[in-house]
Design an enzyme around this catalytic site. Structure first.
Site, PDB file in Angstrom:
ATOM      1  N   LYS A   1     -26.885  20.447  18.427  1.00 46.49           N
ATOM      2  CA  LYS A   1     -25.441  20.530  18.649  1.00 46.49           C
ATOM      3  C   LYS A   1     -24.832  21.715  17.917  1.00 46.49           C
ATOM      4  O   LYS A   1     -23.970  22.427  18.460  1.00 46.49           O
ATOM      5  CB  LYS A   1     -24.771  19.234  18.192  1.00 46.49           C
ATOM      6  CG  LYS A   1     -23.243  19.233  18.362  1.00 46.49           C
ATOM      7  CD  LYS A   1     -22.846  19.425  19.822  1.00 46.49           C
ATOM      8  CE  LYS A   1     -21.326  19.587  19.985  1.00 46.49           C
ATOM      9  NZ  LYS A   1     -20.591  18.360  19.750  1.00 46.49           N
TER      10      LYS A   1
ATOM     11  N   LYS B   1     -15.052  23.581  11.873  1.00 46.06           N
ATOM     12  CA  LYS B   1     -15.928  22.686  11.104  1.00 46.06           C
ATOM     13  C   LYS B   1     -17.382  22.815  11.556  1.00 46.06           C
ATOM     14  O   LYS B   1     -18.307  22.920  10.735  1.00 46.06           O
ATOM     15  CB  LYS B   1     -15.436  21.245  11.254  1.00 46.06           C
ATOM     16  CG  LYS B   1     -16.246  20.191  10.491  1.00 46.06           C
ATOM     17  CD  LYS B   1     -17.291  19.489  11.344  1.00 46.06           C
ATOM     18  CE  LYS B   1     -16.665  18.676  12.447  1.00 46.06           C
ATOM     19  NZ  LYS B   1     -17.691  17.936  13.239  1.00 46.06           N
TER      20      LYS B   1
END
Length: 440
Positions: A171, A239
């Protein structure tokens, strides 16, 4: 069918849980912020008071939470799900978190006689709503097969990535590409806009040519409509890029593009864009080129073409007078009552800030800046990020407190706007004049 627990009902989690309910699964939900479960309760979900209560009621538990700290709270905190998980339960985390934390969860859940899959997704809010997410899954292949039907209720594809933690690694690698794609799209649009190429025509070229990408397909309509509502927020992308940067250091993998792209999103975050869609990074480029990169008007074109000379300033001022129809002296102040939000950041320790969002009111405007009113005490020379109402189409602006007046119950602050592009000054003038007319 499995009894399913779902924890985390944000932009992605709520539609994912809704698809499970519509498929006929019994779903118990929990969210740390109250009120997020209302729509799911109408569909037939049950609500639990704690993660532990979800764990006690569920055979399969799915978490979709924003960051490592929040995951630790839900799994390990007081009334966390690990303390009440049933032996044989399967836990699926679809959050984007650090691979190290994913591996820790694998170990700790295995020790509780359960199974864990780190299964983050690709596909933003529209894919979550349509059930067309793609899952990248780290963990035992036999466990993946057990919950294949559950995952395929929420997504169109399930791709095994290997041992525990590999889903999280995949991811972060994937979102590095996504973040770079969006930045590259906006940079190309900035070049096209600076060269007076129509944004719609240019995006048609992008989608038909070698620059085509999933991100161009998703973001083109939003950019043309100036719609920065969240599909995937700029703050969450930042993030993820920070996590990817840390991971690449651990893997000793050079990532010069990642570091450059991360810095762009950090600039967007500093402008107060974190809670908008990641395509709001467009505001960075618009400040740099002094014009919109989409849907720019003839006035904005004129402003952008003007040079930074004294004569140009007079031209911009005259155009602003014509646009707003104000025909007023520049020093005149307009009395207003427009609700705003302020992001206020305070120094906490070396290299760290703490922030809060407070309510404020725009009282008036003049050449020197704007005047704000709020019940919160601020300090001279403090910088704030000013968030205007969504219908204004104004980006967040940075202001410095230069004057303070105190009344019985409120504070009034004179605020000098910093780094305001000329075309944005015109936008602000036009919006303020519109509000003044409405107030009259």
């Amino acid at each position: 069918m499995f009894k399913i627990g779902f924890i985390g009902l944000g932009v992605m989690g709520e539609p994912m849980a809704a698809n499970l309910i519509r498929k006929g699964y019994s779903v118990t939900v929990y969210n740390r912020t109250p009120g997020k479960a209302d729509k799911l309760l109408e569909l037939g979900a049950d609500e639990a008071a704690t993660p532990a209560a979800v764990a006690r009621a569920s055979e399969v538990i799915i978490t979709m939470i924003s960051n490592d700290d929040s995951i630790r709270e839900v799994y390990y905190g007081e009334n966390g799900l690990l303390g009440s998980m049933m032996p044989g339960a399967i836990v699926i985390d679809s959050s984007t978190i650090s691979p190290a934390l994913s591996r820790q969860l694998h170990r700790d859940i295995t020790a509780k006689f359960g199974d864990f899959l780190d299964a983050p997704v690709t596909g933003s809010k529209p894919a979550a709503e349509s059930g067309s997410l793609v899952f990248m899954v780290g963990g035992d292949i036999e466990v993946i097969h057990k919950v294949q039907d559950v995952l395929e209720t929420m997504g169109r594809k399930v791709i095994p990535m290997g041992p525990g933690g590999n889903g999280s690694i995949a991811k972060l690698a994937h979102n590095t590409i996504v973040g770079a794609n969006v930045a590259a799209l906006l940079e190309g649009m900035a070049i096209a806009a600076s060269g007076d190429i129509d944004a719609k025509n240019f995006l048609e070229l992008v989608q038909a040519g070698g620059a085509a990408s999933k991100m161009a397909d998703l973001k083109a309509p939003k950019l043309l409509d100036r719609d920065f509502s969240v599909q995937f927020s700029l703050g969450l992308m930042l993030k993820d890029l920070r996590l990817a940067s840390t991971l690449s250091d651990e893997l000793k993998t050079p990532t010069p593009i990642l570091e450059t792209v991360k810095s762009l999103y950090q600039m967007g975050d500093a402008m107060g864009l974190a809670d908008l869609d990641l395509s709001a990074l467009a505001h960075n480029y618009e400040q740099w080129i002094n014009r919109r990169i989409t849907n720019h008007s003839d006035v904005e074109d004129t402003v952008a073409a003007a040079s930074a000379t004294e004569q140009t300033a007079k031209v911009i001022e005259a155009q602003a007078e014509d646009i707003t129809g104000a025909n007023r002296r520049r020093s005149e102040r307009l009395t207003l009552n427009v609700p705003l939000k302020l992001s206020v950041y305070q120094w906490e320790q070396e290299g760290a800030f703490s922030g809060q969002l407070i309510d404020s009111t725009l009282c008036d405007i003049s050449d020197n800046g704007i005047q704000l009113s709020t019940t919160s005490p601020l300090e001279l020379d403090m910088f704030v990020v000013i968030h205007y109402p969504q219908d204004s189409e104004l980006p967040p602006m940075i202001g410095r407190i230069i004057r303070i007046e105190t009344t019985a119950s409120r504070f009034r602050y004179g605020c000098l706007l910093a780094g305001l592009a000329p075309y944005q000054r015109l936008q602000l003038e036009a919006y303020i004049n519109k509000q003044h007319i409405i107030a009259d």
